[in-house]
Design an enzyme around this catalytic site. Structure first.
Site, mmCIF file in Angstrom:
data_model
loop_
_atom_site.group_PDB
_atom_site.id
_atom_site.type_symbol
_atom_site.label_atom_id
_atom_site.label_comp_id
_atom_site.label_asym_id
_atom_site.label_seq_id
_atom_site.Cartn_x
_atom_site.Cartn_y
_atom_site.Cartn_z
ATOM 1 N N SER A 143 0.844 -1.203 0.000
ATOM 2 C CA SER A 143 0.000 0.000 0.000
ATOM 3 C C SER A 143 0.874 1.246 0.000
ATOM 4 O O SER A 143 1.644 1.481 0.939
ATOM 5 C CB SER A 143 -0.892 0.028 1.230
ATOM 6 O OG SER A 143 -1.442 1.328 1.359
ATOM 7 N N HIS B 299 -1.137 -1.379 -4.287
ATOM 8 C CA HIS B 299 -2.422 -1.039 -3.655
ATOM 9 C C HIS B 299 -2.515 0.481 -3.440
ATOM 10 O O HIS B 299 -1.632 1.079 -2.834
ATOM 11 C CB HIS B 299 -2.481 -1.775 -2.312
ATOM 12 C CG HIS B 299 -3.781 -1.718 -1.591
ATOM 13 N ND1 HIS B 299 -4.841 -2.553 -1.883
ATOM 14 C CD2 HIS B 299 -4.203 -0.942 -0.573
ATOM 15 C CE1 HIS B 299 -5.851 -2.300 -1.071
ATOM 16 N NE2 HIS B 299 -5.501 -1.316 -0.256
ATOM 17 N N ASP C 27 -4.837 3.480 -1.927
ATOM 18 C CA ASP C 27 -5.916 3.748 -0.979
ATOM 19 C C ASP C 27 -6.484 5.149 -1.175
ATOM 20 O O ASP C 27 -5.843 6.139 -0.840
ATOM 21 C CB ASP C 27 -5.380 3.631 0.454
ATOM 22 C CG ASP C 27 -5.139 2.193 0.861
ATOM 23 O OD1 ASP C 27 -6.077 1.390 0.754
ATOM 24 O OD2 ASP C 27 -4.014 1.879 1.288
ATOM 25 N N MET D 134 -9.231 7.876 -0.070
ATOM 26 C CA MET D 134 -10.106 8.199 1.076
ATOM 27 C C MET D 134 -10.713 9.577 0.879
ATOM 28 O O MET D 134 -10.026 10.511 0.477
ATOM 29 C CB MET D 134 -9.287 8.220 2.364
ATOM 30 C CG MET D 134 -8.548 6.931 2.629
ATOM 31 S SD MET D 134 -7.635 7.049 4.174
ATOM 32 C CE MET D 134 -6.742 5.499 4.131
ATOM 33 N N HIS E 111 -8.311 0.726 -3.952
ATOM 34 C CA HIS E 111 -9.234 0.519 -2.825
ATOM 35 C C HIS E 111 -9.909 1.847 -2.514
ATOM 36 O O HIS E 111 -9.283 2.759 -1.991
ATOM 37 C CB HIS E 111 -8.413 0.001 -1.627
ATOM 38 C CG HIS E 111 -9.194 -0.185 -0.371
ATOM 39 N ND1 HIS E 111 -8.590 -0.331 0.854
ATOM 40 C CD2 HIS E 111 -10.539 -0.249 -0.135
ATOM 41 C CE1 HIS E 111 -9.508 -0.492 1.779
ATOM 42 N NE2 HIS E 111 -10.701 -0.429 1.216
ATOM 43 N N MET F 149 -12.180 4.055 -0.478
ATOM 44 C CA MET F 149 -12.865 4.259 0.810
ATOM 45 C C MET F 149 -13.634 5.567 0.698
ATOM 46 O O MET F 149 -13.284 6.579 1.312
ATOM 47 C CB MET F 149 -11.828 4.279 1.941
ATOM 48 C CG MET F 149 -11.277 2.888 2.236
ATOM 49 S SD MET F 149 -9.723 2.925 3.126
ATOM 50 C CE MET F 149 -8.599 3.087 1.731
ATOM 51 N N MET G 161 -11.175 -6.186 5.508
ATOM 52 C CA MET G 161 -10.407 -5.219 6.297
ATOM 53 C C MET G 161 -10.078 -5.852 7.646
ATOM 54 O O MET G 161 -10.977 -6.307 8.357
ATOM 55 C CB MET G 161 -11.223 -3.939 6.535
ATOM 56 C CG MET G 161 -11.434 -3.061 5.311
ATOM 57 S SD MET G 161 -9.930 -2.609 4.411
ATOM 58 C CE MET G 161 -8.915 -1.864 5.686
ATOM 59 N N GLY H 69 -8.993 3.761 7.161
ATOM 60 C CA GLY H 69 -8.767 5.200 7.341
ATOM 61 C C GLY H 69 -7.305 5.550 7.585
ATOM 62 O O GLY H 69 -6.866 6.643 7.249
ATOM 63 N N GLY I 292 -3.022 3.963 7.989
ATOM 64 C CA GLY I 292 -2.031 2.895 7.944
ATOM 65 C C GLY I 292 -1.473 2.678 9.346
ATOM 66 O O GLY I 292 -1.707 3.479 10.262
ATOM 67 N N ASP J 137 -6.330 -6.685 4.319
ATOM 68 C CA ASP J 137 -5.754 -5.340 4.358
ATOM 69 C C ASP J 137 -5.818 -4.767 5.770
ATOM 70 O O ASP J 137 -6.909 -4.578 6.311
ATOM 71 C CB ASP J 137 -6.576 -4.461 3.386
ATOM 72 C CG ASP J 137 -6.026 -3.048 3.248
ATOM 73 O OD1 ASP J 137 -4.958 -2.751 3.817
ATOM 74 O OD2 ASP J 137 -6.690 -2.254 2.540
ATOM 75 N N GLY J 138 -4.642 -4.474 6.334
ATOM 76 C CA GLY J 138 -4.555 -3.805 7.626
ATOM 77 C C GLY J 138 -3.760 -4.615 8.641
ATOM 78 O O GLY J 138 -4.132 -5.733 8.986
ATOM 79 N N GLY J 139 -2.636 -4.049 9.073
ATOM 80 C CA GLY J 139 -1.842 -4.715 10.103
ATOM 81 C C GLY J 139 -1.187 -6.002 9.644
ATOM 82 O O GLY J 139 -0.832 -6.860 10.457
HETATM 83 C C1 DX5 Z 1 -6.293 1.343 5.652
HETATM 84 C C2 DX5 Z 1 -5.847 1.068 4.236
HETATM 85 C C3 DX5 Z 1 -4.730 0.126 4.166
HETATM 86 C C4 DX5 Z 1 -3.487 0.593 4.832
HETATM 87 C C5 DX5 Z 1 -2.758 -0.605 5.332
HETATM 88 O O1 DX5 Z 1 -7.401 2.124 5.659
HETATM 89 O O2 DX5 Z 1 -6.915 0.537 3.479
HETATM 90 O O3 DX5 Z 1 -4.464 -0.292 2.827
HETATM 91 O O4 DX5 Z 1 -2.642 1.344 4.005
HETATM 92 O O5 DX5 Z 1 -1.702 -0.178 6.058
HETATM 93 P P1 DX5 Z 1 -0.923 -1.080 7.099
HETATM 94 O O6 DX5 Z 1 -0.396 -2.251 6.341
HETATM 95 O O7 DX5 Z 1 0.103 -0.159 7.604
HETATM 96 O O8 DX5 Z 1 -1.927 -1.491 8.160
HETATM 97 ZN ZN ZN Z 2 -6.428 -0.484 1.486
#
Ligand code: DX5
Ligand code: ZN
Length: 214
Positions: free
Chosen positions: A6, A31, A33, A35, A64, A66, A135, A140, A142, A173-175
Site C-alpha cells: 500500500s 495497492h 488507498d 479516502m 481501494h 474508501m 479489512m 482510514g 495505515g 488489508d490492515g496490520g
Molecule cells: C487502511 C488502508 C490500508 C493501509 C494498510 O485504511 O486501506 O491499505 O494502508 O496499512 P498497514 O499495512 O500499515 O496497516
Molecule cells: Zn487499502
C-alpha cells in the site's frame, strides 16, 4: 502469495523512487488507498496521483476506494489505468449494479468488507466477484493493529467461496506483517496488502519477498 504493497505509507515527496522500488520488487500488485474524509475519517489522494503511479509501473494497480457511492467513479478509475477496483459493501446501495459496471469497464471487481460486516452479506453475489477484500483494521489509517478475529473470518470466507464454486480471491488489508502474514496464509488468504510493514522496514524488498514466499 500475491503481495500488494500500500503506497499510503510511501514517501509522497519521493513517490517515483518508491514506485521504482516496488517495480523492482516481488510485489504482484500496487495497492492505492483513496479516502474521501466522509466514508472514513481521513483524506488521502485521488485520481491524478493514481494516474502518475500508473505511468511509473507495469504492475497491476489494486485501487481501494474508501469513499461514499464509489459506483460514480468506475470510468474515472479505469481511465487512471487501474486493473482492480475495490468498493466497500457498506458504501454501495446497489452493489450488484456497481460490480457489473466495474466488469463492463474491463476491470476486476472486488468488494471490501469492514471488520464488523459479516461475510454472509456476500452470499448472493460471491459468484460474480473476482475478489473479496477483508479489512483487518477499521479503514482510514495505515499502521494500525491487526484485528485477530479476521483469521476466523478469513476461514469462513474461504468456506463460502469454495462451497459456492466462486473463483474470487481473498485479500486482507490492515496490520499485515511477517507475524500476521503466515497466519493469514494458513487461513486461506490469496493476497496480502502491506503498508507500514513494507515502507517502515530497513529493507522493504526483503519484506515483500518474505510475504510473497508464504
Ligand atoms: C487502511 C488502508 C490500508 C493501509 C494498510 O485504511 O486501506 O491499505 O494502508 O496499512 P498497514 O499495512 O500499515 O496497516
Ligand atoms: Zn487499502
Amino acid at each position: 502469495m500475491i503481495v500488494s504493497p500500500s503506497i499510503l505509507s510511501a514517501d509522497f515527496g519521493c513517490l517515483e523512487r518508491d514506485i521504482k522500488m516496488l517495480q523492482e520488487s516481488e510485489a504482484g500488485w500496487i495497492h492505492c488507498d483513496v479516502m474521501d474524509g466522509v466514508f472514513v475519517p481521513n483524506i488521502s489522494f485521488g485520481f491524478p496521483v493514481i494516474k502518475a503511479v500508473s505511468a511509473l509501473t507495469d504492475k497491476p494497480l489494486d485501487v481501494h476506494l474508501m469513499i461514499v457511492d464509489p459506483g460514480r467513479y468506475v470510468g474515472a478509475v479505469r481511465d487512471c489505468g487501474a486493473s482492480i477496483m475495490n468498493v466497500h459493501q457498506e458504501a454501495c446501495t446497489h452493489l450488484h449494479r456497481t460490480v457489473q459496471a466495474i466488469k463492463d469497464a474491463g476491470m476486476k471487481a472486488a468488494v471490501t468488507l469492514n471488520p464488523a460486516t459479516p461475510v454472509g452479506t456476500l452470499e448472493d453475489i460471491i459468484g460474480e466477484l473476482d475478489m473479496v477484500l477483508l479489512m483487518s483494521v477499521n479503514p482510514g489509517f495505515g499502521g494500525q493493529k491487526f484485528i485477530e478475529h479476521t483469521l476466523e473470518k478469513t476461514r469462513r470466507l474461504r468456506k463460502l467461496i469454495d462451497e459456492s464454486g466462486s473463483k474470487a480471491l481473498i485479500e486482507i488489508d490492515g496490520g499485515v506483517n511477517l507475524t500476521t502474514g503466515p497466519m493469514l496464509a494458513e487461513a486461506g488468504a490469496d493476497v496480502l496488502v502491506a503498508g507500514n510493514a513494507v515502507f517502515a522496514a530497513p529493507d522493504p524488498k526483503s519484506v515483500i519477498a518474505q510475504l510473497a514466499a508464504l
